[in-house]
Scaffold this motif. Structure first.
Motif, PDB file in Angstrom:
ATOM      1  N   GLU A  14       0.731  -1.057  -0.451  1.00 61.73           N
ATOM      2  CA  GLU A  14       0.069   0.335  -0.221  1.00 61.73           C
ATOM      3  C   GLU A  14       0.742   1.508   0.122  1.00 61.73           C
ATOM      4  O   GLU A  14       0.910   2.209  -0.784  1.00 61.73           O
ATOM      5  N   ALA A  15       1.658   1.244   0.647  1.00 60.46           N
ATOM      6  CA  ALA A  15       2.861   2.571   0.589  1.00 60.46           C
ATOM      7  C   ALA A  15       3.060   2.571  -1.373  1.00 60.46           C
ATOM      8  O   ALA A  15       2.954   3.825  -1.353  1.00 60.46           O
ATOM      9  N   LEU A  16       4.075   1.696  -1.436  1.00 59.45           N
ATOM     10  CA  LEU A  16       3.896   1.345  -3.046  1.00 59.45           C
ATOM     11  C   LEU A  16       3.394   2.247  -3.873  1.00 59.45           C
ATOM     12  O   LEU A  16       2.893   2.867  -4.655  1.00 59.45           O
ATOM     13  N   ASN A  29       1.081  -2.473 -12.136  1.00 62.10           N
ATOM     14  CA  ASN A  29       0.305  -3.664 -12.853  1.00 62.10           C
ATOM     15  C   ASN A  29       1.799  -3.098 -13.854  1.00 62.10           C
ATOM     16  O   ASN A  29       2.576  -4.831 -14.391  1.00 62.10           O
ATOM     17  N   GLU A  30       2.235  -2.661 -14.015  1.00 57.40           N
ATOM     18  CA  GLU A  30       3.223  -2.514 -14.994  1.00 57.40           C
ATOM     19  C   GLU A  30       4.921  -3.222 -14.460  1.00 57.40           C
ATOM     20  O   GLU A  30       5.938  -3.713 -14.608  1.00 57.40           O
ATOM     21  N   LEU A  31       4.999  -2.382 -12.857  1.00 63.47           N
ATOM     22  CA  LEU A  31       5.600  -3.259 -12.045  1.00 63.47           C
ATOM     23  C   LEU A  31       5.585  -4.819 -11.252  1.00 63.47           C
ATOM     24  O   LEU A  31       6.816  -5.757 -11.614  1.00 63.47           O
ATOM     25  N   ILE A  32       4.996  -5.355 -11.824  1.00 67.26           N
ATOM     26  CA  ILE A  32       4.366  -6.741 -11.301  1.00 67.26           C
ATOM     27  C   ILE A  32       4.903  -7.110 -12.826  1.00 67.26           C
ATOM     28  O   ILE A  32       6.098  -8.336 -12.440  1.00 67.26           O
ATOM     29  N   THR A  33       4.872  -6.347 -13.608  1.00 66.39           N
ATOM     30  CA  THR A  33       5.350  -7.619 -15.282  1.00 66.39           C
ATOM     31  C   THR A  33       6.675  -7.253 -15.309  1.00 66.39           C
ATOM     32  O   THR A  33       7.040  -8.300 -15.303  1.00 66.39           O
ATOM     33  N   PHE A  34       6.966  -6.034 -14.888  1.00 67.13           N
ATOM     34  CA  PHE A  34       8.653  -6.084 -14.788  1.00 67.13           C
ATOM     35  C   PHE A  34       9.769  -6.921 -13.311  1.00 67.13           C
ATOM     36  O   PHE A  34      10.005  -7.460 -14.051  1.00 67.13           O
ATOM     37  N   TYR A  35       8.152  -6.782 -12.704  1.00 62.33           N
ATOM     38  CA  TYR A  35       9.338  -8.168 -11.411  1.00 62.33           C
ATOM     39  C   TYR A  35       9.173  -9.585 -12.246  1.00 62.33           C
ATOM     40  O   TYR A  35      10.082 -10.174 -11.733  1.00 62.33           O
ATOM     41  N   GLU A  36       8.182  -9.794 -12.513  1.00 65.82           N
ATOM     42  CA  GLU A  36       7.802 -11.023 -14.079  1.00 65.82           C
ATOM     43  C   GLU A  36       9.872 -11.878 -13.944  1.00 65.82           C
ATOM     44  O   GLU A  36       9.427 -12.498 -14.589  1.00 65.82           O
ATOM     45  N   GLU A  37       9.163 -10.657 -15.260  1.00 67.16           N
ATOM     46  CA  GLU A  37      10.113 -11.000 -16.209  1.00 67.16           C
ATOM     47  C   GLU A  37      11.732 -10.932 -15.482  1.00 67.16           C
ATOM     48  O   GLU A  37      12.683 -12.109 -15.738  1.00 67.16           O
ATOM     49  N   ASP A  38      11.462 -10.260 -15.137  1.00 68.18           N
ATOM     50  CA  ASP A  38      13.444  -9.710 -14.232  1.00 68.18           C
ATOM     51  C   ASP A  38      13.361 -10.704 -13.200  1.00 68.18           C
ATOM     52  O   ASP A  38      14.600 -11.779 -12.802  1.00 68.18           O
ATOM     53  N   SER A  39      13.031 -11.568 -12.093  1.00 75.21           N
ATOM     54  CA  SER A  39      12.719 -12.185 -10.741  1.00 75.21           C
ATOM     55  C   SER A  39      13.191 -13.652 -11.922  1.00 75.21           C
ATOM     56  O   SER A  39      14.132 -14.503 -11.796  1.00 75.21           O
ATOM     57  N   LEU A 104      12.985 -20.580  -4.376  1.00 73.73           N
ATOM     58  CA  LEU A 104      12.317 -20.981  -5.301  1.00 73.73           C
ATOM     59  C   LEU A 104      10.525 -21.804  -4.809  1.00 73.73           C
ATOM     60  O   LEU A 104       9.886 -20.667  -5.704  1.00 73.73           O
ATOM     61  N   VAL A 105      10.633 -22.117  -4.086  1.00 71.48           N
ATOM     62  CA  VAL A 105       9.020 -22.281  -3.145  1.00 71.48           C
ATOM     63  C   VAL A 105       8.376 -20.773  -3.404  1.00 71.48           C
ATOM     64  O   VAL A 105       6.662 -20.781  -3.123  1.00 71.48           O
ATOM     65  N   VAL A 106       9.290 -20.393  -2.194  1.00 76.94           N
ATOM     66  CA  VAL A 106       8.457 -18.793  -1.513  1.00 76.94           C
ATOM     67  C   VAL A 106       8.605 -17.741  -3.460  1.00 76.94           C
ATOM     68  O   VAL A 106       7.209 -17.368  -3.323  1.00 76.94           O
ATOM     69  N   HIS A 107       9.708 -18.031  -4.359  1.00 81.05           N
ATOM     70  CA  HIS A 107       8.945 -17.023  -5.236  1.00 81.05           C
ATOM     71  C   HIS A 107       8.120 -17.141  -5.824  1.00 81.05           C
ATOM     72  O   HIS A 107       7.400 -16.015  -6.293  1.00 81.05           O
ATOM     73  N   GLU A 108       7.766 -18.635  -5.608  1.00 82.82           N
ATOM     74  CA  GLU A 108       6.691 -19.684  -6.338  1.00 82.82           C
ATOM     75  C   GLU A 108       5.299 -18.371  -5.721  1.00 82.82           C
ATOM     76  O   GLU A 108       4.207 -18.265  -6.717  1.00 82.82           O
ATOM     77  N   ARG A 109       5.339 -18.661  -4.539  1.00 83.04           N
ATOM     78  CA  ARG A 109       4.052 -17.669  -3.852  1.00 83.04           C
ATOM     79  C   ARG A 109       4.394 -15.991  -4.653  1.00 83.04           C
ATOM     80  O   ARG A 109       2.645 -15.780  -4.504  1.00 83.04           O
ATOM     81  N   VAL A 110       4.940 -15.587  -3.976  1.00 85.27           N
ATOM     82  CA  VAL A 110       5.218 -14.336  -4.474  1.00 85.27           C
ATOM     83  C   VAL A 110       4.865 -14.010  -5.768  1.00 85.27           C
ATOM     84  O   VAL A 110       3.520 -13.025  -6.034  1.00 85.27           O
ATOM     85  N   LEU A 111       4.852 -14.719  -6.592  1.00 82.17           N
ATOM     86  CA  LEU A 111       4.790 -14.706  -8.760  1.00 82.17           C
ATOM     87  C   LEU A 111       3.049 -15.145  -7.964  1.00 82.17           C
ATOM     88  O   LEU A 111       2.036 -14.251  -8.884  1.00 82.17           O
ATOM     89  N   SER A 112       2.271 -15.330  -7.827  1.00 80.52           N
ATOM     90  CA  SER A 112       0.916 -16.160  -7.584  1.00 80.52           C
ATOM     91  C   SER A 112      -0.556 -15.004  -7.051  1.00 80.52           C
ATOM     92  O   SER A 112      -0.889 -14.620  -6.907  1.00 80.52           O
ATOM     93  N   SER A 113       0.185 -14.212  -5.803  1.00 89.18           N
ATOM     94  CA  SER A 113      -0.119 -13.348  -5.165  1.00 89.18           C
ATOM     95  C   SER A 113      -0.060 -11.852  -5.190  1.00 89.18           C
ATOM     96  O   SER A 113      -0.947 -11.405  -5.914  1.00 89.18           O
ATOM     97  N   LEU A 114       1.020 -11.756  -6.349  1.00 96.92           N
ATOM     98  CA  LEU A 114       1.526 -10.487  -7.332  1.00 96.92           C
ATOM     99  C   LEU A 114       0.082 -10.511  -8.656  1.00 96.92           C
ATOM    100  O   LEU A 114      -0.273  -9.642  -8.631  1.00 96.92           O
ATOM    101  N   ARG A 115       0.266 -12.163  -9.420  1.00 99.15           N
ATOM    102  CA  ARG A 115      -0.884 -12.424 -10.313  1.00 99.15           C
ATOM    103  C   ARG A 115      -2.472 -11.815 -10.085  1.00 99.15           C
ATOM    104  O   ARG A 115      -2.754 -11.128 -10.443  1.00 99.15           O
ATOM    105  N   ALA A 116      -2.313 -12.418  -8.703  1.00102.24           N
ATOM    106  CA  ALA A 116      -3.583 -12.024  -8.085  1.00102.24           C
ATOM    107  C   ALA A 116      -4.031 -11.231  -7.563  1.00102.24           C
ATOM    108  O   ALA A 116      -4.800 -10.666  -7.715  1.00102.24           O
TER     109      ALA A 116
END
Length: 121
Positions: A14-16, A29-39, A104-116
């Motif tokens: 929320e601060a971001l 949405n743009e930050l999520i897209t960049f993060y998905e690609e870069d990560s 690897l497990v936590v990264h997948e959880r992060v991506l799933s949350s960000l996509r949601a």
């Protein structure tokens, strides 16, 4: 596992968002897209370096993943990256491998949350 139960810290998120003002949805949405690609590229590098035992490059990839993860509120993942940096600095291969598995497990959880959390779906 990391001591953070939620993949994304909502206060940090929320601060971001607040920075984006009226354009917050588009910005996030743009930050999520960049993060998905870069990560994804950094995770691939971490995997490759763990197989080749290139701990210097592994440490660099973990460091590069840490900051954007923290910025988006993935504090548990950022902490794992920090711990992986330390383990790779001390050549502690058993800790390195264990941390990579957890990362690897936590990264997948992060991506799933960000996509949601995307608003452009």
């Amino acid at each position: 596992m990391a001591e953070f139960s939620d993949p994304i810290d909502l206060q940090a998120w929320e601060a971001l968002r607040a920075i984006g003002g009226s354009d917050a949805d588009d910005m996030m949405n743009e930050l999520i897209t960049f993060y998905e690609e870069d990560s994804a590229a950094l995770i691939a590098s971490i995997r490759r370096c763990s197989h080749s035992l290139d701990l210097n490059e592994l440490r660099a990839a973990a460091h590069a993943l840490r900051s954007p993860s923290a910025t988006l509120g993935a504090l548990g993942l950022a902490e794992l990256c920090r711990r992986l940096e330390l383990a790779s600095s001390s050549d502690d291969l058993s800790s390195v491998n264990s941390l990579i598995d957890e990362l690897l497990v936590v990264h997948e959880r992060v991506l799933s949350s960000l996509r949601a959390m995307r608003t452009d779906q």
